[in-house]
Write a protein that holds these residues in place. Sequence first.
Motif, PDB file in Angstrom:
ATOM      1  N   ILE A  98      38.220  43.579  43.271  1.00  0.00           N
ATOM      2  CA  ILE A  98      37.379  44.748  43.512  1.00  0.00           C
ATOM      3  C   ILE A  98      37.459  45.090  44.997  1.00  0.00           C
ATOM      4  O   ILE A  98      37.228  44.232  45.855  1.00  0.00           O
ATOM      5  N   THR A  99      37.815  46.321  45.264  1.00  0.00           N
ATOM      6  CA  THR A  99      37.965  46.811  46.633  1.00  0.00           C
ATOM      7  C   THR A  99      37.024  47.985  46.845  1.00  0.00           C
ATOM      8  O   THR A  99      36.921  48.869  45.988  1.00  0.00           O
ATOM      9  N   PRO A 116      36.293  37.428  50.907  1.00  0.00           N
ATOM     10  CA  PRO A 116      35.731  38.009  49.686  1.00  0.00           C
ATOM     11  C   PRO A 116      34.708  37.078  49.041  1.00  0.00           C
ATOM     12  O   PRO A 116      34.965  35.899  48.858  1.00  0.00           O
ATOM     13  N   CYS A 117      33.561  37.628  48.711  1.00  0.00           N
ATOM     14  CA  CYS A 117      32.497  36.860  48.066  1.00  0.00           C
ATOM     15  C   CYS A 117      31.731  37.765  47.123  1.00  0.00           C
ATOM     16  O   CYS A 117      31.130  38.749  47.571  1.00  0.00           O
ATOM     17  N   THR A 206      38.638  47.443  51.626  1.00  0.00           N
ATOM     18  CA  THR A 206      38.447  46.013  51.883  1.00  0.00           C
ATOM     19  C   THR A 206      38.167  45.306  50.571  1.00  0.00           C
ATOM     20  O   THR A 206      37.328  45.747  49.775  1.00  0.00           O
ATOM     21  N   LEU A 207      38.863  44.234  50.348  1.00  0.00           N
ATOM     22  CA  LEU A 207      38.707  43.429  49.147  1.00  0.00           C
ATOM     23  C   LEU A 207      37.398  42.655  49.250  1.00  0.00           C
ATOM     24  O   LEU A 207      37.231  41.833  50.157  1.00  0.00           O
ATOM     25  N   VAL A 208      36.460  42.923  48.335  1.00  0.00           N
ATOM     26  CA  VAL A 208      35.140  42.280  48.432  1.00  0.00           C
ATOM     27  C   VAL A 208      34.979  41.103  47.477  1.00  0.00           C
ATOM     28  O   VAL A 208      34.115  40.249  47.685  1.00  0.00           O
ATOM     29  N   THR A 209      35.782  41.052  46.417  1.00  0.00           N
ATOM     30  CA  THR A 209      35.810  39.871  45.541  1.00  0.00           C
ATOM     31  C   THR A 209      37.047  39.917  44.664  1.00  0.00           C
ATOM     32  O   THR A 209      37.480  40.990  44.233  1.00  0.00           O
ATOM     33  N   PHE A 287      52.121  37.525  47.257  1.00  0.00           N
ATOM     34  CA  PHE A 287      50.942  37.008  46.573  1.00  0.00           C
ATOM     35  C   PHE A 287      49.837  36.773  47.592  1.00  0.00           C
ATOM     36  O   PHE A 287      49.980  35.986  48.513  1.00  0.00           O
ATOM     37  N   ASN A 288      48.736  37.476  47.413  1.00  0.00           N
ATOM     38  CA  ASN A 288      47.590  37.375  48.310  1.00  0.00           C
ATOM     39  C   ASN A 288      46.772  36.153  47.921  1.00  0.00           C
ATOM     40  O   ASN A 288      46.274  36.070  46.797  1.00  0.00           O
ATOM     41  N   PRO A 289      46.615  35.181  48.824  1.00  0.00           N
ATOM     42  CA  PRO A 289      45.858  33.975  48.465  1.00  0.00           C
ATOM     43  C   PRO A 289      44.400  34.265  48.118  1.00  0.00           C
ATOM     44  O   PRO A 289      43.735  33.434  47.494  1.00  0.00           O
TER      45      PRO A 289
END
Length: 380
Positions: A98-99, A116-117, A206-209, A287-289
């Motif tokens: 989710i971004t 991300p959390c 921004t990637l939030v989770t 691949f995004n960790p």
Amino acid sequence: MTMLYQPELRSLTLGFVPLLDAAPLIVAKESGLFSVQGLDVTLQREATWASIRDKVAFGLLDGAQMIAPLPLASSLGLGAAEVPMTTSLVLSTGGNAITLSNRLLQQLDLDPALLPCPLASGTALQQYLQQRPQQQPLRLATVSPYSCHHYQLHYWLNVAGISNRQVEVIGMAPSAMIAQLASGAIDGFCVGEPWSSLAQLNGQGTLVTSCDQLWHNWQEKVFAVSQQFADSKPQCYLALVSALLQACHWLKDIQTDSDKIEQLWQWLAQSQYLSLADTGLKSSSLFNPKVPQAFFGTELNMPWRSQAAFTLLQMRNLQQWQGPLNQPVLQQVYRPDLFRQVATSLGFNAPAADWRLEGSTGMQGEGSGFIDGMMFGMQL
């Protein structure tokens, strides 16, 4: 590897949507795994999951990479005419995220170090929405109303205490999401990789989770065909599943094998596949960790009927469908027996049960852990 089956049809066209988890189909094509099984496969790129569903339903595609809930939705007649479909192979888990737009993030009381959390970002968004009750709802996009993305996004919102009145969720092709985010047409999205990473790379979001933080190790893409295809060409179907399971095995531990990552990059970057050359993404960041994704495992590739039943629960919660969860259609759509047959023929282990207890009390537990610690278990 030798040819294991005698396919009734040699020339086939399979569909995919340009996402990282199309990798098993592309690997099977480019490495020759389809050819070893006597199959001449053409891969056809499609923009949307609705197009994939409809072309498989009408026989314009012989099979396809699909979002996991779609064969079930098609078999129930949700969103389109009822066309029974089936799957015997999970191609991947994870890969969704989710971004939120950077414009929105700037208005939230959220420490960027926490990302991300899911709990921190969800709480910050809920508090922000409480302070603006008279304004238009936020607009968030997912790839299909019958997708894990859609259900995971709603799950996140629900855990955060955000109501459906505060957020509008719309459908959108993955490839269109970054441009729509940049224009302000949407405030965020839930999509598979590499689109969240690209939004962040381009400074739009921004990637939030990750969705793996919401539903740990959950099925994401499956290989699906129409029931008519599986019934009329059983050897062909098993040959396809065999080639794709071997491709998933090739992708095992892909994130840690630099030679394989480079080879995969060369395949995926081609214009007929993901066309990555001008995106700014590099093989080293393929691949995004922060967005866990996996393709092979004893339990990963298993089409669990318990996960299908949980999908029915999400459909019911969102009023897409009404009925009991112990639907006989689960046995028609999800075929773990055929998965075991193929896995055994290839020398891979396969679970003996068709169902399992889903969920755990924490994210480090066995199986598929839910962010709210729930447990889900049932069977016919």
